[in-house]
Write a protein that holds these residues in place. Structure first.
Motif, mmCIF file in Angstrom:
data_model
loop_
_atom_site.group_PDB
_atom_site.id
_atom_site.type_symbol
_atom_site.label_atom_id
_atom_site.label_comp_id
_atom_site.label_asym_id
_atom_site.label_seq_id
_atom_site.Cartn_x
_atom_site.Cartn_y
_atom_site.Cartn_z
ATOM 1 N N GLU A 130 -94.913 41.775 -22.053
ATOM 2 C CA GLU A 130 -94.695 40.395 -21.619
ATOM 3 C C GLU A 130 -95.626 40.034 -20.465
ATOM 4 N N GLN A 131 -95.810 40.975 -19.540
ATOM 5 C CA GLN A 131 -96.725 40.740 -18.420
ATOM 6 C C GLN A 131 -98.160 40.575 -18.916
ATOM 7 N N LYS A 132 -98.531 41.408 -19.887
ATOM 8 C CA LYS A 132 -99.881 41.308 -20.444
ATOM 9 C C LYS A 132 -100.101 39.936 -21.067
ATOM 10 N N LYS A 133 -99.120 39.455 -21.812
ATOM 11 C CA LYS A 133 -99.246 38.150 -22.460
ATOM 12 C C LYS A 133 -99.354 37.030 -21.426
ATOM 13 N N GLU A 134 -98.586 37.145 -20.347
ATOM 14 C CA GLU A 134 -98.656 36.130 -19.291
ATOM 15 C C GLU A 134 -100.042 36.113 -18.656
ATOM 16 N N TYR A 135 -100.574 37.305 -18.383
ATOM 17 C CA TYR A 135 -101.920 37.394 -17.819
ATOM 18 C C TYR A 135 -102.958 36.805 -18.778
ATOM 19 N N LEU A 136 -102.819 37.123 -20.056
ATOM 20 C CA LEU A 136 -103.790 36.641 -21.036
ATOM 21 C C LEU A 136 -103.725 35.126 -21.197
ATOM 22 N N MET A 137 -102.531 34.564 -21.117
ATOM 23 C CA MET A 137 -102.405 33.109 -21.180
ATOM 24 C C MET A 137 -103.089 32.462 -19.976
ATOM 25 N N ASP A 138 -102.857 33.049 -18.793
ATOM 26 C CA ASP A 138 -103.522 32.537 -17.588
ATOM 27 C C ASP A 138 -105.036 32.717 -17.687
ATOM 28 N N LEU A 139 -105.447 33.850 -18.243
ATOM 29 C CA LEU A 139 -106.872 34.116 -18.398
ATOM 30 C C LEU A 139 -107.511 33.119 -19.362
ATOM 31 N N LYS A 140 -106.804 32.813 -20.433
ATOM 32 C CA LYS A 140 -107.309 31.833 -21.402
ATOM 33 C C LYS A 140 -107.501 30.471 -20.738
ATOM 34 N N ASN A 141 -106.561 30.079 -19.888
ATOM 35 C CA ASN A 141 -106.690 28.805 -19.174
ATOM 36 C C ASN A 141 -107.908 28.819 -18.252
ATOM 37 N N SER A 142 -108.132 29.948 -17.576
ATOM 38 C CA SER A 142 -109.301 30.071 -16.701
ATOM 39 C C SER A 142 -110.596 29.993 -17.503
ATOM 40 N N VAL A 143 -110.606 30.650 -18.654
ATOM 41 C CA VAL A 143 -111.784 30.621 -19.525
ATOM 42 C C VAL A 143 -112.062 29.195 -19.997
ATOM 43 N N ASP A 144 -111.010 28.468 -20.347
ATOM 44 C CA ASP A 144 -111.176 27.069 -20.778
ATOM 45 C C ASP A 144 -111.810 26.226 -19.670
ATOM 46 N N ILE A 145 -111.344 26.424 -18.442
ATOM 47 C CA ILE A 145 -111.889 25.675 -17.307
ATOM 48 C C ILE A 145 -113.353 26.046 -17.075
ATOM 49 N N ASP A 146 -113.661 27.339 -17.180
ATOM 50 C CA ASP A 146 -115.044 27.787 -16.997
ATOM 51 C C ASP A 146 -115.961 27.223 -18.084
ATOM 52 N N ILE A 147 -115.465 27.160 -19.302
ATOM 53 C CA ILE A 147 -116.265 26.613 -20.407
ATOM 54 C C ILE A 147 -116.616 25.153 -20.131
ATOM 55 N N ILE A 148 -115.655 24.392 -19.637
ATOM 56 C CA ILE A 148 -115.915 22.988 -19.296
ATOM 57 C C ILE A 148 -116.982 22.900 -18.209
ATOM 58 N N GLN A 149 -116.872 23.774 -17.210
ATOM 59 C CA GLN A 149 -117.854 23.786 -16.120
ATOM 60 C C GLN A 149 -119.250 24.129 -16.642
ATOM 61 N N ILE A 150 -119.338 25.141 -17.498
ATOM 62 C CA ILE A 150 -120.635 25.554 -18.043
ATOM 63 C C ILE A 150 -121.257 24.435 -18.867
ATOM 64 N N GLU A 151 -120.457 23.819 -19.720
ATOM 65 C CA GLU A 151 -120.976 22.737 -20.565
ATOM 66 C C GLU A 151 -121.455 21.558 -19.730
ATOM 67 N N SER A 152 -120.755 21.259 -18.645
ATOM 68 C CA SER A 152 -121.176 20.171 -17.752
ATOM 69 C C SER A 152 -122.493 20.513 -17.065
ATOM 70 N N LEU A 153 -122.634 21.768 -16.651
ATOM 71 C CA LEU A 153 -123.881 22.205 -16.021
ATOM 72 C C LEU A 153 -125.053 22.117 -16.996
ATOM 73 N N ILE A 154 -124.832 22.558 -18.218
ATOM 74 C CA ILE A 154 -125.884 22.491 -19.232
ATOM 75 C C ILE A 154 -126.304 21.044 -19.473
ATOM 76 N N SER A 155 -125.326 20.152 -19.542
ATOM 77 C CA SER A 155 -125.614 18.733 -19.733
ATOM 78 C C SER A 155 -126.424 18.173 -18.565
ATOM 79 N N THR A 156 -126.064 18.563 -17.347
ATOM 80 C CA THR A 156 -126.791 18.111 -16.153
ATOM 81 C C THR A 156 -128.230 18.612 -16.166
ATOM 82 N N LEU A 157 -128.415 19.866 -16.545
ATOM 83 C CA LEU A 157 -129.764 20.434 -16.593
ATOM 84 C C LEU A 157 -130.613 19.763 -17.669
#
Length: 233
Positions: free
Chosen positions: A32-59
């Motif tokens: 259960e702890q692993k799943k909670e961490y992975l869900m939080d990690l997935k949310n962090s990855v989603d946020i990072d993906i948005i940041q990366i895509e915005s940077l690529i667009s800016t460049l």
């Protein structure tokens, strides 16, 4: 004698069953702890993906501006007005950097939850993202930041640029709006300025390629996290 034997068997079975249930309970808690961490990690990855895509667009937009300026210089400043040229100069952004959200990953490492991940490909991707790619991104960002200081100081001083700053506009750190300038034809046509634009274009292309590589790993990792979460306990 038989009485003691049966009592011993009962005690042994009771202890064994208790240990089994305790281990089973611990396994369920860890899962259960692993799943909670992975869900939080997935949310962090989603946020990072948005940041990366915005940077690529800016460049990408910055590369277009650089090409427009160099085309105008090649055509003896017949394609753009003075105002348009200066506005493009201040809109070029090659100094933004990607800052990965690695807090959840670090927690998983420190708590041992990382070892509970069953998929080796997911482990490999996470280590690649938050070790090798993170270090490479930092090194590149430092180099580009140092160049960006030079890029800002040259044109801004030679064209006596003054701008208003809207802190809330733009994808990252606000947006500049040209307020006043003094166009310097000699500097505009100089090898120094043309070379500065070429260097900015080089760094933009180089960093955009690196961000695309990082983005590919992030998208793969997002899929692998889903596979890990969907597999039966």
């Amino acid at each position: 004698m038989k009485k003691y034997f049966f009592e011993g068997v009962i005690i042994f079975c009771s202890v064994f069953l208790s240990l089994y249930l305790n281990n089973l309970n611990n396994d369920l808690i860890e899962e259960e702890q692993k799943k909670e961490y992975l869900m939080d990690l997935k949310n962090s990855v989603d946020i990072d993906i948005i940041q990366i895509e915005s940077l690529i667009s800016t460049l990408l937009e910055s590369e277009k501006l650089i090409n427009n300026l160099q085309n105008d210089i090649d055509k003896k400043h017949t394609l753009l007005s003075d105002y348009e040229s200066i506005q493009m100069i201040i809109e070029i952004e090659v100094g933004f950097s990607f800052f990965p959200k690695d807090g959840i990953f670090n927690q998983m490492i420190s708590t041992g939850a990382f070892e509970l991940i069953s998929r080796n490909d997911l482990k490999t991707n996470l280590l690649e993202m938050f070790n090798h790619q993170k270090a490479r991104n930092y090194a590149t960002s430092v180099e580009i930041d140092n160049f960006n200081i030079e890029y800002r100081s040259g044109p801004y001083s030679n064209f006596r640029i003054r701008f208003d700053y809207n802190l809330m506009a733009g994808e990252f750190y606000g947006k500049r709006k040209l307020a006043k300038y003094q166009f310097n034809n000699e500097y505009y046509f100089s090898d120094e300025f043309y070379g500065l634009l070429s260097q900015a274009n080089l760094y933009s292309n180089m960093y955009r390629r690196q961000l695309n590589d990082i983005l590919k790993t992030y998208n793969e990792t997002k899929t692998l996290i889903k596979f890990e979460l969907d597999q039966p306990d």
